[in-house]
Design an enzyme around this catalytic site. Structure first.
Site, PDB file in Angstrom:
ATOM      1  N   HIS A  12       0.834  -1.194   0.000  1.00 50.49           N
ATOM      2  CA  HIS A  12       0.000   0.000   0.000  1.00 50.49           C
ATOM      3  C   HIS A  12       0.873   1.250   0.000  1.00 50.49           C
ATOM      4  O   HIS A  12       1.260   1.734   1.066  1.00 50.49           O
ATOM      5  CB  HIS A  12      -0.906  -0.013   1.231  1.00 50.49           C
TER       6      HIS A  12
ATOM      7  N   HIS B 100      -4.061   3.062  -3.462  1.00 52.65           N
ATOM      8  CA  HIS B 100      -4.264   2.539  -2.116  1.00 52.65           C
ATOM      9  C   HIS B 100      -3.547   1.220  -1.867  1.00 52.65           C
ATOM     10  O   HIS B 100      -2.669   1.140  -1.023  1.00 52.65           O
ATOM     11  CB  HIS B 100      -5.760   2.379  -1.833  1.00 52.65           C
TER      12      HIS B 100
ATOM     13  N   GLU C  56     -17.970  -4.619  24.383  1.00 51.01           N
ATOM     14  CA  GLU C  56     -17.114  -5.791  24.544  1.00 51.01           C
ATOM     15  C   GLU C  56     -15.898  -5.732  23.635  1.00 51.01           C
ATOM     16  O   GLU C  56     -14.787  -6.090  24.029  1.00 51.01           O
ATOM     17  CB  GLU C  56     -17.911  -7.066  24.237  1.00 51.01           C
TER      18      GLU C  56
ATOM     19  N   HIS D 163     -28.061 -16.206  24.377  1.00 49.11           N
ATOM     20  CA  HIS D 163     -27.065 -15.993  25.424  1.00 49.11           C
ATOM     21  C   HIS D 163     -26.310 -17.264  25.816  1.00 49.11           C
ATOM     22  O   HIS D 163     -25.395 -17.201  26.625  1.00 49.11           O
ATOM     23  CB  HIS D 163     -27.742 -15.401  26.676  1.00 49.11           C
TER      24      HIS D 163
END
Lengths: 671, 671
Positions: free
Chosen positions: A35, A269, A418, A480
């Protein structure tokens, strides 16, 4: 190129910046992969930051009080490698020429522990952004722990370069929100809003007002021209003078600058510019078009000055630290030990021992006791929960919350974030001086996987505590209840997964994790479990070997082996009793960690699982995938290869076949 | 309670709202598990939205043009169940009394396909928020596809209730940014900023200015008192009148209202209030304290009016649709087929066949061809990439981008927002009428795991296309090279993982995925692969059975089996040739999908993998975990149980042992 004799400061700056650009172009071209565009666009920003602000010593990349630099857009690795070489780190021009080759020190994306000066492994976008937040937390915590009036030994900034991609990722949003909340004023991030991504212009998908968003998070936001090094310089000065707000300097650059045909396009890029375009670009910047990896002498001389400057910076700090040691000998020794990653002498002796009468008790609850016993001994064990502290039970008792007002707190409220929790923990571990942990439900390890993987790849001592580790959690239901998570984590290289069977195994699990050099994943129950009598059963110290004989057949050779982990170990023991009364002697093996067991020598493994005993049943309230490794072709794995269901935990376990009867029946069928 | 004879409209409203509250309290209390506080706080909002705005027909939850309602904070499921029962869906009072019990229709978190009226499975926070964005995209796309001047048959809103937790999650940030970019004005979201999470007050971790953040995303933001139903009503009216900006109505409620001792505390969040507190709360609201699951007659009568209203709404729409059918018969039939999830007659016949001369070619490249062949037949196949369209090669050719200006586009630019891409796809699938796909690198399946899992749990036909599926991608290095991902995905229930070996298997893979009722995960190579001659080898139609004999031993029984997936299948074939020349006849089994193979009957499986042949070698450039299932105790799994490395792909493959020589050596050792 201008002659040295007549060179002005501006011309020298420009020459240095163009050297960074050409090194990046050349290395990508030689590798025929990489890149080039971002290094070319951001060369000026990197030059300004590194030569005028960043406090580092190339001769000692481990200097504890250095500023941290994070290249969150890891694909622009040649920018970082160019800087490391030019400023005098132990990274040679040959290393740059070996970019992206087997066993080179210049891999495609920067790798922690692999290249001197690389502070953190980046590439998956957003991670570096969040890692930097963790570094800033570590800096503040260590400052609170060790700085004394007139003796500031921990005091550094965390700089990062971020891309459009970083700013789109959700983990960045999470980390930015908590950074603003915690008023981490020493974060100074550049956002290269170059508006070009792989698929084209950001206008096709990313038109939000990033500056306003970050102001909403409580950040100090500046807008400057990323191609103007004077503006960048002034922006850094202003950012440093902001003590309470993290800084985002929105500094658009021109990707691929000054490539005549590819600048400001996605073609610059992720692919080499091509030989012709490299030539044209060099011509445009007044560079010898056929020179490759050219570093003008005056550039090297000027930039290697960073070694001298860095040596002086570290020497000054060392003098301060010597002074500090004179007044605070104990603290100085502790600081050095923490930075070295060492634990206090005799910390293992704190290991608690539980007796059957202490239970039945959930391993998350004994986990809390164990954590706190060790936390008393280990003052730099710091972590928190993603808004489940009262469920995960991972509060460091007697310590305040880590907050904008109190940096000494060892309890971090990560919020319902999280992913950022995992990535922030990685940044804390990468910073050094602290041992981070983070907790949530096992199901939400899914939200953290990119962070867990980077912990594994980087070898971070980041402790992932997951409670509610099976359908045994009950009523919350299949959204869950983890099923595939243990298998999925075991499949990941360099992660040690531990699922302790009771309180004593939980103690040994924490003992392992704290002493381990990489990430540990700890799975704990919501529901109560009996405590296994250490005077009757195999010692829970067997956790350190991954698997051990917990209870052998009485007075005879076992005809079968039942192996289990966590909450199912007591199911296995009950089955053993039932089978014994039917005159079928079996061995029960507790197997808290596959990875640790696999590290044992063959003789130990054969002693625990004798190859002659092929009647083997495993029981684990989780996906069976992988258990064939241990039960073999003749054996049988009892598990749950479907999603769970909402009902009381005991009911779900029973309905899904995690029962003594089922284990007994399977063993009988095999023997 | 007021007497019916004298009841005012306000009193009736209040009675209805208190009924929602008491049903929620009672059900949680009876289950002794659940989350009463949010249903109690949001009861008024739910009542206002459902009775005054939401267009739905309880008698036909599948009415295509209904408004969608998403309860993003799935833990508040009793709010939704109460509304479903009271408004007259097929959900009885007994169902409510069975909250969170085995096989009940009222599980702990709402589950799609499980309870009538539940539009999407929620619980893991942030998912519902992003699902709604997908529903709004589907609505706009279908509108562009089917609406005609004067004939608007697709025209509905998407409403959602969101919590503090939803707003903290990164996936929400990603989804909100793209929703603002796409100007999805029919999204109307309530944010219950009740400031209470499990760990306490949001002031400990969440102090950003959410309204300002959403304005930065381009949303229309209002602030109202969530306890004031008149304010809420007016806010919905204003939100509906905003055609271009999605709406966030920040409406703080009082969690646990009006519990005398638990309102506005985290104690009301995730646990039953307790019998005493339930009594006290009922007393406070003028409710018979000892009545349980009480629904006053006037409440039921009033709320069941939604059935009548809904029946009329649907009847009106049906009349419009009949009119539409009169003028646009073909479109009407197509609309109905799409809503039913049916594919056009004969779509399978489009299956392309590739010949060896068309290669060697990467499966991602043939993937593009296959996608486009099928996309021509299937007009509602719509998807995109997380900014890797040019690498994943998943562009629907000839179709514009889906944008604010053009809702007919079948190419969605998700941006570098992998997680939202997965969750948005789930929402599109849940909406119905479209078949979504999303693509990124296999490594970034980690960012999407929560979405993949919910697709699996919900049975969404959401097609996950992952390219760059092994270390064979080369130079980008270990941060980009998947290792554990195939195993990790195979461990997940209800997901079909497919890793085709060449162009023809890729065609069959897409054919399977399009016809499959649940999620498929497709792993494709970056690097070129030979095309296997269909006149010589086993038919690629074998993909549908998961594994098949690709190339058998010549004129004799095989002494060993080599099984492989994806790019390693050609390695296996080369090994077969080498072994044949050493007089070791072996069979090569291509095994693109474990899950499909496991669904075959034993006789087919034994025919492919005869139990008598125990000399088995598998080769897959990925973690070996689980392969013991197929190679057995006597076999050997060749794979990569470490992280990869940055170097050209062929080099990495070779250095890590994915070679013909290695396969040959392993087979020789076994036979």
């Amino acid at each position: 190129m201008p002659q040295t004799a007549t060179i002005t400061e501006q011309e020298l700056d420009q020459l240095c910046i163009n050297t960074i650009r050409t090194l990046s172009m050349d290395a990508v071209q030689k590798a025929n992969s990489g890149h080039p565009g971002t290094p070319m666009g951001m060369a000026g920003l990197a030059y300004t930051l590194w030569t005028k602000h960043l406090r580092f010593n190339p001769a000692n990349p481990q200097w504890a009080n250095r500023d941290r630099f994070v290249l969150s857009m890891g694909h622009a690795s040649m920018l970082l490698y160019s800087m490391l070489h030019l400023t005098g780190y132990d990274l040679t021009l040959d290393d740059l020429k070996n970019f992206r080759q087997w066993e080179s020190r210049t891999p495609g994306h920067p790798e922690f522990h692999h290249t001197p000066g690389v502070e953190v492994t980046t590439g998956p976008l957003g991670q570096g952004f969040a890692n930097g937040v963790g570094m800033a937390i570590a800096e503040q915590f260590l400052g609170a722990q060790f700085n004394r009036p007139g003796h500031t030994i921990v005091d550094h900034y965390v700089y990062a370069f971020c891309s459009d991609g970083d700013l789109m990722e959700g983990v960045t949003s999470e980390a930015a929100s908590i950074a603003g909340h915690l008023k981490l004023g020493k974060l100074i991030y550049f956002y290269d809003a170059n508006q070009i991504t792989i698929d084209g212009h950001t206008s096709i998908t990313f038109t939000e007002d990033v500056g306003k968003r970050f102001e909403a998070y409580g950040w100090h936001v500046q807008h400057v021209d990323g191609m103007d090094i004077a503006q960048a310089n002034a922006a850094i000065e202003r950012a440093k003078s902001e003590p309470e707000r993290p800084s985002l300097i929105i500094a658009p650059t021109h990707i691929g600058y000054p490539s005549p045909n590819k600048q400001d396009t996605s073609a610059a890029h992720g692919s080499p510019l091509g030989e012709d375009e490299v030539r044209l670009t060099k011509e445009k910047m007044g560079w010898p078009p056929d020179a490759h990896f050219l570093i003008p002498d005056e550039v090297l001389a000027h930039m290697r000055h960073c070694r001298e400057r860095g040596g002086q910076l570290e020497a000054d700090w060392k003098a301060k630290f010597a002074d500090y040691r004179g007044k605070f000998a104990k603290e100085a020794a502790q600081f050095e030990a923490q930075i070295a990653g060492e634990l206090p002498d005799g910390w293992e002796a704190a290991l608690p021992v539980f007796k059957p009468g202490d239970g039945p008790i959930a391993t998350r609850k004994t986990g809390r006791k164990v954590l706190n016993v060790f936390a008393q001994k280990i003052p730099n064990l710091i972590g928190g929960s993603a808004d489940l502290a009262e469920s995960n039970l991972t509060v460091v008792e007697g310590s305040p919350s880590f907050s904008a007002e109190d940096r000494s707190g060892r309890n971090i409220h990560f919020g319902i974030r999280e992913h950022a929790m995992g990535s922030i923990g990685n940044g804390m571990a990468a910073h050094g001086g602290v041992i981070p942990f983070g907790s949530t439900f096992l199901i939400f390890s899914d939200y953290q996987r990119p962070a867990i993987r980077l912990a594994a790849l980087s070898g971070h001592r980041n402790i992932f505590v997951f409670t509610h580790d099976s359908v045994g959690l009950g009523e919350d239901g299949p959204t869950h209840q983890p099923i595939e998570h243990l298998s999925s984590l075991r499949a990941m290289p360099n992660v040690v997964v531990l699922r302790p069977a009771d309180a004593n195994e939980t103690a040994w699990t924490w003992r392992f994790a704290l002493g381990h050099s990489g990430p540990s994943v700890i799975a704990l129950t919501r529901q109560n479990l009996p405590i296994l009598d250490q005077t009757v059963y195999g010692s829970a110290a067997g956790v350190m070997k991954g698997a051990y004989v917990l209870s052998d057949a009485k007075n005879t050779d076992p005809r079968a082996i039942i192996m289990a982990t966590g909450s199912e170990v007591s199911v296995a023991l009950d089955a053993q009793r039932t089978l014994a009364s039917a005159n079928i002697p079996v061995r029960v093996v507790s197997m808290p960690s596959w990875e640790l067991f696999e590290q044992q020598d063959q003789s130990y493994r054969d002693a625990v699982l004798p190859p002659t005993i092929t009647a083997r049943v495993s029981v684990e309230a989780a996906a069976t995938l992988g258990w064939e490794r241990w039960v073999g072709t003749r054996g049988h794995a009892i598990g749950i290869d479907r999603f769970g269901a909402s009902a009381p935990g005991g009911t779900v376990m029973q309905k899904l076949g995690i029962t003594v009867d089922n284990v007994v029946a399977q063993v009988k069928e095999l023997v």
